[in-house]
Design a protein around this motif. Structure first.
Motif, PDB file in Angstrom:
ATOM      1  N   VAL A 108     -28.468  27.516 -16.170  1.00  0.00           N
ATOM      2  CA  VAL A 108     -29.232  28.506 -15.418  1.00  0.00           C
ATOM      3  C   VAL A 108     -30.715  28.230 -15.616  1.00  0.00           C
ATOM      4  CG1 VAL A 108     -29.594  30.952 -14.948  1.00  0.00           C
ATOM      5  CG2 VAL A 108     -27.402  30.177 -15.894  1.00  0.00           C
ATOM      6  N   HIS A 109     -31.446  28.108 -14.496  1.00  0.00           N
ATOM      7  CA  HIS A 109     -32.889  27.892 -14.514  1.00  0.00           C
ATOM      8  C   HIS A 109     -33.601  29.187 -14.155  1.00  0.00           C
ATOM      9  CE1 HIS A 109     -32.776  23.392 -14.559  1.00  0.00           C
ATOM     10  NE2 HIS A 109     -31.574  23.622 -14.040  1.00  0.00           N
TER      11      HIS A 109
ATOM     12  N   ALA B 266     -43.404  28.219 -14.731  1.00  0.00           N
ATOM     13  CA  ALA B 266     -42.402  27.604 -13.862  1.00  0.00           C
ATOM     14  C   ALA B 266     -42.631  26.107 -13.707  1.00  0.00           C
ATOM     15  CB  ALA B 266     -42.412  28.283 -12.493  1.00  0.00           C
ATOM     16  N   VAL B 267     -43.860  25.710 -13.427  1.00  0.00           N
ATOM     17  CA  VAL B 267     -44.110  24.289 -13.145  1.00  0.00           C
ATOM     18  C   VAL B 267     -44.079  23.446 -14.410  1.00  0.00           C
ATOM     19  CG1 VAL B 267     -45.379  24.780 -11.024  1.00  0.00           C
ATOM     20  CG2 VAL B 267     -46.625  24.603 -13.167  1.00  0.00           C
ATOM     21  N   THR B 268     -44.650  23.955 -15.507  1.00  0.00           N
ATOM     22  CA  THR B 268     -44.692  23.147 -16.730  1.00  0.00           C
ATOM     23  C   THR B 268     -43.310  22.983 -17.359  1.00  0.00           C
ATOM     24  OG1 THR B 268     -45.272  25.113 -18.030  1.00  0.00           O
ATOM     25  CG2 THR B 268     -47.082  23.725 -17.273  1.00  0.00           C
TER      26      THR B 268
ATOM     27  N   SER C 261     -37.622  17.897 -14.476  1.00  0.00           N
ATOM     28  CA  SER C 261     -36.408  18.104 -13.692  1.00  0.00           C
ATOM     29  C   SER C 261     -36.701  17.749 -12.239  1.00  0.00           C
ATOM     30  CB  SER C 261     -35.940  19.561 -13.797  1.00  0.00           C
ATOM     31  OG  SER C 261     -36.812  20.414 -13.080  1.00  0.00           O
ATOM     32  N   ASN C 262     -35.667  17.678 -11.429  1.00  0.00           N
ATOM     33  CA  ASN C 262     -35.845  17.332 -10.019  1.00  0.00           C
ATOM     34  C   ASN C 262     -35.900  18.564  -9.133  1.00  0.00           C
ATOM     35  OD1 ASN C 262     -33.202  18.101 -10.250  1.00  0.00           O
ATOM     36  ND2 ASN C 262     -32.336  16.338  -9.201  1.00  0.00           N
ATOM     37  N   ILE C 263     -36.412  19.654  -9.674  1.00  0.00           N
ATOM     38  CA  ILE C 263     -36.506  20.899  -8.928  1.00  0.00           C
ATOM     39  C   ILE C 263     -37.484  20.756  -7.769  1.00  0.00           C
ATOM     40  CG2 ILE C 263     -38.398  21.930 -10.247  1.00  0.00           C
ATOM     41  CD1 ILE C 263     -36.757  24.561 -10.248  1.00  0.00           C
ATOM     42  N   THR C 264     -37.234  21.455  -6.676  1.00  0.00           N
ATOM     43  CA  THR C 264     -38.098  21.363  -5.501  1.00  0.00           C
ATOM     44  C   THR C 264     -39.153  22.468  -5.525  1.00  0.00           C
ATOM     45  OG1 THR C 264     -36.715  22.828  -4.140  1.00  0.00           O
ATOM     46  CG2 THR C 264     -36.134  20.479  -4.181  1.00  0.00           C
ATOM     47  N   VAL C 265     -40.171  22.304  -4.699  1.00  0.00           N
ATOM     48  CA  VAL C 265     -41.213  23.325  -4.590  1.00  0.00           C
ATOM     49  C   VAL C 265     -40.620  24.618  -4.044  1.00  0.00           C
ATOM     50  CG1 VAL C 265     -43.399  23.927  -3.481  1.00  0.00           C
ATOM     51  CG2 VAL C 265     -43.034  21.607  -4.328  1.00  0.00           C
ATOM     52  N   GLU C 266     -39.686  24.501  -3.103  1.00  0.00           N
ATOM     53  CA  GLU C 266     -39.037  25.691  -2.547  1.00  0.00           C
ATOM     54  C   GLU C 266     -38.292  26.454  -3.634  1.00  0.00           C
ATOM     55  OE1 GLU C 266     -38.938  22.698  -1.270  1.00  0.00           O
ATOM     56  OE2 GLU C 266     -39.845  22.916   0.727  1.00  0.00           O
ATOM     57  N   GLU C 267     -37.633  25.740  -4.548  1.00  0.00           N
ATOM     58  CA  GLU C 267     -36.909  26.394  -5.638  1.00  0.00           C
ATOM     59  C   GLU C 267     -37.869  27.038  -6.631  1.00  0.00           C
ATOM     60  OE1 GLU C 267     -32.802  23.749  -5.861  1.00  0.00           O
ATOM     61  OE2 GLU C 267     -34.626  22.973  -6.790  1.00  0.00           O
TER      62      GLU C 267
ATOM     63  N   LEU D  22     -35.013  11.084 -11.856  1.00  0.00           N
ATOM     64  CA  LEU D  22     -36.286  11.662 -11.454  1.00  0.00           C
ATOM     65  C   LEU D  22     -36.184  12.464 -10.158  1.00  0.00           C
ATOM     66  CD1 LEU D  22     -38.443   8.568 -12.374  1.00  0.00           C
ATOM     67  CD2 LEU D  22     -38.648  10.818 -13.427  1.00  0.00           C
ATOM     68  N   GLY D  23     -34.974  12.635  -9.652  1.00  0.00           N
ATOM     69  CA  GLY D  23     -34.767  13.515  -8.504  1.00  0.00           C
ATOM     70  C   GLY D  23     -34.716  12.813  -7.167  1.00  0.00           C
ATOM     71  N   TYR D  24     -34.579  11.485  -7.156  1.00  0.00           N
ATOM     72  CA  TYR D  24     -34.530  10.739  -5.890  1.00  0.00           C
ATOM     73  C   TYR D  24     -33.099  10.339  -5.571  1.00  0.00           C
ATOM     74  CZ  TYR D  24     -39.591  10.493  -5.949  1.00  0.00           C
ATOM     75  OH  TYR D  24     -40.926  10.830  -5.943  1.00  0.00           O
ATOM     76  N   GLU D  25     -32.750  10.437  -4.306  1.00  0.00           N
ATOM     77  CA  GLU D  25     -31.388  10.115  -3.887  1.00  0.00           C
ATOM     78  C   GLU D  25     -31.191   8.624  -3.679  1.00  0.00           C
ATOM     79  OE1 GLU D  25     -30.326  12.416  -0.513  1.00  0.00           O
ATOM     80  OE2 GLU D  25     -30.429  14.347  -1.556  1.00  0.00           O
ATOM     81  N   ASN D  26     -32.262   7.890  -3.470  1.00  0.00           N
ATOM     82  CA  ASN D  26     -32.133   6.442  -3.304  1.00  0.00           C
ATOM     83  C   ASN D  26     -33.336   5.735  -3.915  1.00  0.00           C
ATOM     84  OD1 ASN D  26     -34.237   6.054  -1.044  1.00  0.00           O
ATOM     85  ND2 ASN D  26     -32.850   7.581  -0.158  1.00  0.00           N
ATOM     86  N   LEU D  27     -33.153   4.449  -4.205  1.00  0.00           N
ATOM     87  CA  LEU D  27     -34.165   3.660  -4.898  1.00  0.00           C
ATOM     88  C   LEU D  27     -35.400   3.437  -4.038  1.00  0.00           C
ATOM     89  CD1 LEU D  27     -35.035   1.931  -7.314  1.00  0.00           C
ATOM     90  CD2 LEU D  27     -33.724   0.023  -6.321  1.00  0.00           C
TER      91      LEU D  27
END
Length: 269
Positions: free
Chosen positions: A36-37, A175-177, A182-188, A242-247
């Motif tokens: 839980v975040h 929240a940001v620090t 993590s690979n959390i998004t700005v929207e999250e 690092l939160g990327y789906e592809n290289l």
């Protein structure tokens, strides 16, 4: 309802999902793992533990145990009024309440013999879709609170303080620090801070002098550079972390900050 006890079971692992908890909630994990975040922190729970989550916005993810095809938990939800009523009725046991700020929005406990049997009793009472009488649900909550009050009095007092204080700037900074790695998004992040995306971006820029997307990109690429330089890891080994789906997307982001590819960066240093 002021108190609800329900069973939750699924065979599909849940990715990070936005949850708006309207009530406080105990989660008793039977199989699997839950993370839980919150805006400024996070907690992971294993089957030998259980957690109390304060009402509010959070992100939840669930993992299924390797030995079992199910994620399985029992949830006990209760209102703030039920909590206040318990403290009012048991002041001699709990002592004087001292309001504090800066506490976590969760409490995590280890299951002992009593608590393990308590969860078994809930499991039995929910078996075969039995009707769990509302009055009995309140009694089970009272039983749990009384046990925690006698065995973990310090932690139970913290339940009253499970909220963030200090203003919007404090919440945004937390929240940001706490989610840089993590690979959390700005929207999250905006959701965790209980803000609209536009309001979050505007207030973030006022605090940091930069857009949240650019700021997070710079911080994550700094982390990537350290992994490439000091850990001698390859780009293909770290992009997903690092939160990327592809290289290719990761390489493009790295070039945007450093002007060269991760491979070139490793050769140069």
């Amino acid at each position: 309802m002021p108190v609800s006890i329900i069973r939750y079971r699924t065979q599909l692992p849940a990715p990070r999902t936005r949850i708006m908890l309207e009530q406080n909630m105990f989660t008793f994990l039977l199989d699997g793992e839950k993370t839980v975040h919150f805006a400024g922190t996070q907690v992971t729970v294993q089957p030998h533990q259980f957690v109390l989550l304060a009402a509010g916005n959070c992100l939840m993810s669930e993992k299924i145990a390797a030995h079992n095809a199910d994620y399985h938990s029992i949830l006990l939800l209760f209102s703030n009024q039920e909590l206040a009523d318990f403290f009012d009725r048991h002041t001699p046991l709990l002592g004087t309440f001292s309001k504090q700020s800066g506490t976590h929005p969760f409490l995590r406990f280890e299951k002992d013999v009593f608590l393990t049997n308590f969860v078994h009793s809930l499991d039995y009472m929910l078996a075969d879709d039995k009707i769990f009488h509302p009055a009995l649900q309140k009694i089970k909550l009272e039983e749990l609170f009384l046990y925690l009050a006698t065995q973990y009095p310090g932690q139970l007092q913290q339940i009253r303080n499970m909220s963030y204080e200090g203003g919007e700037e404090f919440m945004i900074r937390q929240a940001v620090t706490s989610h840089i790695e993590s690979n959390i998004t700005v929207e999250e992040l905006a959701f965790l801070c209980n803000m609209s995306l536009s309001s979050f971006k505007r207030r973030f820029a006022r605090i940091y002098g930069n857009s949240p997307n650019k700021w997070l990109l710079e911080k994550r690429m700094e982390r990537a550079a350290k992994m490439l330089r000091y850990d001698n890891r390859k780009a293909s080994e770290i992009y997903f972390e690092l939160g990327y789906e592809n290289l290719s997307s990761f390489i493009q982001s790295f070039k945007q900050i450093y002007g060269i590819t991760p491979k070139q960066y490793q050769l140069n240093v």
